[in-house]
Design a protein around this motif. Structure first.
Motif, PDB file in Angstrom:
ATOM      1  N   THR A  63       0.815  -1.259  -0.287  1.00 38.75           N
ATOM      2  CA  THR A  63      -0.013  -0.001  -0.067  1.00 38.75           C
ATOM      3  C   THR A  63       0.848   1.089   0.126  1.00 38.75           C
ATOM      4  O   THR A  63       0.248   2.501  -0.282  1.00 38.75           O
ATOM      5  CB  THR A  63      -0.873   0.151   1.337  1.00 38.75           C
ATOM      6  N   HIS A  64       2.117   1.071   0.355  1.00 40.30           N
ATOM      7  CA  HIS A  64       3.299   2.107   0.466  1.00 40.30           C
ATOM      8  C   HIS A  64       4.654   1.632   0.210  1.00 40.30           C
ATOM      9  O   HIS A  64       4.965   0.441   0.203  1.00 40.30           O
ATOM     10  CB  HIS A  64       3.136   2.870   1.598  1.00 40.30           C
ATOM     11  N   GLY A  65       5.509   2.670  -0.298  1.00 37.46           N
ATOM     12  CA  GLY A  65       6.758   2.151  -0.453  1.00 37.46           C
ATOM     13  C   GLY A  65       7.293   2.253  -1.712  1.00 37.46           C
ATOM     14  O   GLY A  65       6.472   2.383  -2.526  1.00 37.46           O
ATOM     15  N   TYR A  66       8.382   1.849  -1.894  1.00 34.11           N
ATOM     16  CA  TYR A  66       9.051   1.731  -3.434  1.00 34.11           C
ATOM     17  C   TYR A  66       8.601   0.405  -4.071  1.00 34.11           C
ATOM     18  O   TYR A  66       8.908  -0.781  -3.506  1.00 34.11           O
ATOM     19  CB  TYR A  66      10.431   1.849  -3.366  1.00 34.11           C
ATOM     20  N   VAL A  67       8.014   0.397  -5.213  1.00 31.82           N
ATOM     21  CA  VAL A  67       7.815  -0.951  -5.984  1.00 31.82           C
ATOM     22  C   VAL A  67       8.571  -0.728  -7.313  1.00 31.82           C
ATOM     23  O   VAL A  67       8.461   0.283  -7.973  1.00 31.82           O
ATOM     24  CB  VAL A  67       6.405  -1.135  -6.225  1.00 31.82           C
ATOM     25  N   ALA A  68       9.149  -1.837  -7.656  1.00 36.11           N
ATOM     26  CA  ALA A  68       9.652  -1.991  -8.849  1.00 36.11           C
ATOM     27  C   ALA A  68       9.249  -2.466 -10.051  1.00 36.11           C
ATOM     28  O   ALA A  68       8.494  -3.570  -9.899  1.00 36.11           O
ATOM     29  CB  ALA A  68      11.279  -2.402  -8.910  1.00 36.11           C
ATOM     30  N   GLY A  69       9.204  -1.785 -11.337  1.00 36.34           N
ATOM     31  CA  GLY A  69       8.570  -2.618 -12.199  1.00 36.34           C
ATOM     32  C   GLY A  69       9.640  -2.989 -13.564  1.00 36.34           C
ATOM     33  O   GLY A  69      10.709  -3.198 -13.096  1.00 36.34           O
TER      34      GLY A  69
END
Ligand SMILES: Nc1nc2c(c(=O)[nH]1)N(C=O)[C@@H](CNc1ccc(C(=O)N[C@@H](CCC(=O)O)C(=O)O)cc1)CN2
Ligand SMILES: Nc1ncnc2c1ncn2[C@@H]1O[C@H](COP(=O)(O)OP(=O)(O)OP(=O)(O)O)[C@@H](O)[C@H]1O
Length: 200
Positions: free
Chosen positions: A47-53
């Protein structure tokens, strides 16, 4: 890895890359939308934070629909190749500067000091060339994701590792190598496969 296993993987990569390239445009567009819905519905979707694609290339399933629908407290990042053959990550929004890396893939044009270490991610979505139902994955063969997330062999999530692919990239069973880092889940346009090991 034995010579036979390496040759078998090369051959399989070629077959599976051809298979995803053969998908018609309308199928690919619809699949990217469906993938976004599945990624957002995963039980551990951050729901929060860094997400990598990743920046889709070579007919990989695209992530732009997912990026657009992420919760507002999630920061979308793209991989950046490091001199140590590992990936770091940098936030990227449409319009931010990009440069082409050695494979011709666009990556954020940022100073090395502002890159994020993989351990700072809440989740990383990685492009698959192939996968099986147990979460064994086949990537491009450079070992980038294996080296980057090798620490996940001894440590639990986060970061959660999720493979993204089209259904046609599934195979019966992949033979794992010692360094292969399994994913926690695989998402395709129709299916979410939870591969997490249940503690004994
Ligand atoms: N979209 C995307 N980004 C990604 C990856 C990926 O698979 N897909 N990576 C996954 O590791 C990392 C980059 N690693 C890569 C490793 C090998 C090849 C590769 O073999 N590419 C060519 C040959 C290109 C060349 O050398 O000029 C090929 O298509 O055969 C590409 C990327 C990080 N970013
Ligand atoms: N932790 C590691 N340390 C050093 N070398 C590694 C490590 N993990 C992988 N490698 C190297 O990277 C290569 C990865 O090959 P492999 O066929 O497993 O790639 P892959 O499954 O397509 O994965 P990836 O998406 O990470 O490229 C191997 O040649 C291996 O020697």
């Amino acid at each position: 890895m034995t010579v036979d296993l390496a040759a078998e993987r090369r051959q399989l990569r070629s077959v599976l890359r051809d298979r995803r390239r053969a998908l018609p445009a309308a199928t690919r567009i619809a699949a990217a939308e469906q993938l976004a819905t599945r990624l957002l519905a995963m039980p551990f979707a951050p729901t929060h934070g860094y997400v990598a694609g990743y920046w889709a290339m070579d007919a990989e399933i695209a992530l732009h629909a997912w990026q657009l629908k992420l919760p507002r407290d999630c920061v979308y990042c793209l991989p950046v190749l490091g001199d140590d053959e590992r990936l770091r990550f940098a936030p990227w929004r449409p319009g931010d500067a990009l440069v082409s890396n050695r494979f011709g893939i666009p990556e954020p044009d940022v100073s090395p000091s502002s890159l994020l270490e993989p351990s700072h991610l809440a989740m990383a979505v990685m492009p698959l060339v192939g996968f099986d139902a147990a979460g064994q994955r086949l990537g491009m063969g450079g070992g980038w994701y294996d080296r980057t997330f090798a620490f996940r062999q001894e440590r639990p999530a986060p970061p959660y590792l999720v493979g993204a692919a089209f259904d046609v990239q599934q195979v019966d069973a992949l033979t794992g190598a010692a360094w292969d880092v399994a994913v926690d889940a695989v998402c395709t346009e129709t299916t979410f496969i939870d591969c997490r090991k249940v503690p004994a």
